[in-house]
Design a protein around this motif. Structure first.
Motif: not given
Length: 301
Positions: A251-273
């Motif tokens: 996540q930190l290697s992204n150019h803007n260092s944003h946390f992206k749920l898609a890196i966890l799982d392409k179908k990830a949803r905020y309420e699940r994580y």
């Protein structure tokens, strides 16, 4: 090896301002030096102390909390007999180390502080996790301090360098360049800090001349402890916290260092994580930085 830590001055302020009306709670991740700083502090600032390490204490100590906290004369009599020493009132402190492992001791702080005979310092990790507080009444008499791994200035102190950081700070405040040669030296020290990290065990190994391979071995052992804690949490949470923790470098290697749920799982949803992300943040294994683009809108939105 005992290092100079910034939290020490905050602890002195607590002792002076509290006047025995609150217990000090030092909260932080595992292996960052909480127990060491607590014991160092009481050795320097008090006449005497008793250390209760709830990772090691015998059943008799725990039973004393369970059976006698309503009768503090009996409680202290038994405690002193079991520990083989007594304490002078108003001059001594009792340390509750790893207090998250025995929540009943934390609940007892309310009565112990009100009693006023001794001061109390608690140390713990994962102290706000639901499993560690669900059956107790959290005492309002706690003064909480969060403790973190050693920062760059503390790292320099460990090396006996008390000159570099003030110079960098002054240059920053005055917006004045250090010059190319000095800048190169400072950046070399900073890169060394980034390689060693701020865990006291790793810093101690570095200061004592150990190789980077040996330092890395120390850090990997600490990471193993963190992963064990994550696995315990994930037993009832489908391994989501472990996934969140393990993807932080990516996540930190992204150019803007944003946390992206898609890196966890392409179908990830905020309420699940959301609970897993909260666990990593509350356990202080990771630092959450909330990026707010519209401050006038409530964060929950």
């Amino acid at each position: 090896m005992v290092f100079k830590r910034k939290i020490y001055e905050k602890m002195k302020a607590w002792k002076e301002l509290s006047g025995g009306e609150s217990a000090l709670m030092i909260e932080g991740a595992r292996r960052i030096g909480k127990s060491t700083i607590a014991e160092t502090f009481v050795q320097n600032e008090y006449e005497d102390y008793i250390l209760l390490d709830f990772a090691k204490e015998k059943r008799e100590i725990l039973s004393n909390f369970e059976e006698n906290i309503g009768d503090l004369d009996t409680f202290f009599r038994n405690l002193f007999l079991l520990k083989g020493k007594s304490l002078r009132e108003k001059q001594s402190v009792i340390i509750f180390d790893e207090v998250q492992l025995f929540p009943l001791a934390r609940q007892a702080i309310k009565y112990l502080v009100a009693d006023g005979r001794y001061d109390y310092i608690e140390t713990g990790s994962l102290i706000s996790i639901k499993e560690n507080v669900k059956d107790i009444l959290i005492p309002s008499e706690e003064y909480k301090l969060k403790m973190y791994p050693m920062d760059f200035e503390e790292f320099l102190w460990a090396k006996g360098d008390e000159i570099t950081f003030p110079i960098v700070k002054e240059a920053f405040e005055k917006r004045k360049s250090l010059g190319e040669d000095i800048h190169r030296q400072v950046m070399q020290k900073f890169r060394t800090y980034m390689a060693v990290g701020g865990m006291p065990q790793a810093v101690s190994a570095f200061v004592n001349g150990r190789t980077y391979e040996e330092i890395d071995f120390v850090k990997r052992n600490i990471l193993d402890l963190y992963e064990d804690d994550l696995k315990k949490y994930d037993t009832n949470h489908k391994e989501r916290a472990s996934v969140v923790f393990k993807t932080i470098p990516e996540q930190l290697s992204n150019h803007n260092s944003h946390f992206k749920l898609a890196i966890l799982d392409k179908k990830a949803r905020y309420e699940r994580y959301v609970d897993a992300i909260d666990f990593v943040a509350e356990s202080m294994m990771g630092n959450a930085c909330i990026n707010v683009t519209a401050p006038e809108v409530a964060l929950e939105l």
